[in-house]
Write a protein that holds these residues in place. Structure first.
Motif, PDB file in Angstrom:
ATOM      1  N   GLN A  21       0.756  -1.162  -0.087  1.00 48.70           N
ATOM      2  CA  GLN A  21      -0.121  -0.087  -0.098  1.00 48.70           C
ATOM      3  C   GLN A  21       0.715   1.221  -0.184  1.00 48.70           C
ATOM      4  O   GLN A  21       1.880   1.311   0.860  1.00 48.70           O
ATOM      5  CB  GLN A  21      -0.850  -0.025   1.257  1.00 48.70           C
ATOM      6  N   LYS A  22       0.437   2.082  -0.926  1.00 50.94           N
ATOM      7  CA  LYS A  22       1.225   3.626  -0.963  1.00 50.94           C
ATOM      8  C   LYS A  22       0.638   4.318   0.403  1.00 50.94           C
ATOM      9  O   LYS A  22      -0.164   4.414   0.874  1.00 50.94           O
ATOM     10  CB  LYS A  22       0.688   4.151  -2.068  1.00 50.94           C
ATOM     11  N   ASP A  23       2.017   5.072   0.959  1.00 51.95           N
ATOM     12  CA  ASP A  23       1.848   5.792   1.896  1.00 51.95           C
ATOM     13  C   ASP A  23       1.033   7.107   1.506  1.00 51.95           C
ATOM     14  O   ASP A  23       1.004   7.629   0.420  1.00 51.95           O
ATOM     15  CB  ASP A  23       3.184   6.393   2.478  1.00 51.95           C
ATOM     16  N   ASP A  24       0.265   7.829   2.454  1.00 52.54           N
ATOM     17  CA  ASP A  24      -0.637   8.814   2.173  1.00 52.54           C
ATOM     18  C   ASP A  24       0.523  10.075   1.761  1.00 52.54           C
ATOM     19  O   ASP A  24       1.736  10.184   2.356  1.00 52.54           O
ATOM     20  CB  ASP A  24      -1.221   9.250   3.519  1.00 52.54           C
ATOM     21  N   PRO A  25       0.153  10.614   0.704  1.00 52.89           N
ATOM     22  CA  PRO A  25       1.104  11.621   0.240  1.00 52.89           C
ATOM     23  C   PRO A  25       0.968  13.039   1.182  1.00 52.89           C
ATOM     24  O   PRO A  25       0.037  13.179   1.852  1.00 52.89           O
ATOM     25  CB  PRO A  25       0.599  12.143  -1.113  1.00 52.89           C
TER      26      PRO A  25
END
Length: 155
Positions: A21-25
């Motif tokens: 999962q991508k980190d929150d920008p």
């Protein structure tokens, strides 16, 4: 045994999906964007010159200016005075609503970020100056100290 292998496989799959999962920008800093010189703020005029303590339009003084502040911590500035235009570049830092501009020329400036109103404002540090004015009470020409600030508005 099949059930244990199934649970183990499911655990591995869930762990792998969580890791992917991508980190929150990071949110875009509020200073990023285009800013235009909106007014020149005059203050500190003593009596009997206090009526000069006011905000004025930059064009009255032959001034114009704009910043393009970028998310990569760089900025471009265009400033005009009496028909002469200067293009400048540099980097910026924001801390506690204080915007520090570091120009490639080695100069630096500090602005206060005011987000309490819409559109947001950048207000320069007050600059001390002296003007020669005729005192309306004595009719004597005298040196009068005052301060001015540049106020930019977010576009």
């Amino acid at each position: 045994m099949k059930r244990l292998v199934y649970l183990f496989s499911l655990l591995v799959a869930l762990t792998a999906m969580q890791a992917c999962q991508k980190d929150d920008p990071e949110p875009t800093p509020p200073v990023v964007g285009r800013w235009t010189l909106e007014r020149v703020r005059f203050s500190g005029y003593p009596a009997p010159f206090t009526s000069l303590n006011a905000d004025e339009t930059p064009s009255q003084y032959g001034l114009s200016g704009s910043f393009s502040i970028k998310a990569d911590k760089n900025f471009d500035e265009t400033f005009g005075a009496n028909g002469r235009i200067v293009d400048l570049k540099g980097s910026w830092e924001l801390s506690n609503n204080q915007l520090q501009l570091k120009y490639d020329t080695g100069d630096d400036e500090t602005y206060e970020l005011d987000t309490s109103r819409e559109p947001a404002k950048l207000i320069s540090t007050a600059i001390s100056a002296v003007d020669t004015l005729r005192n309306p009470q004595t009719n004597v020409v005298q040196a009068v100290p005052f301060k001015y600030q540049f106020v930019y508005s977010k576009q």
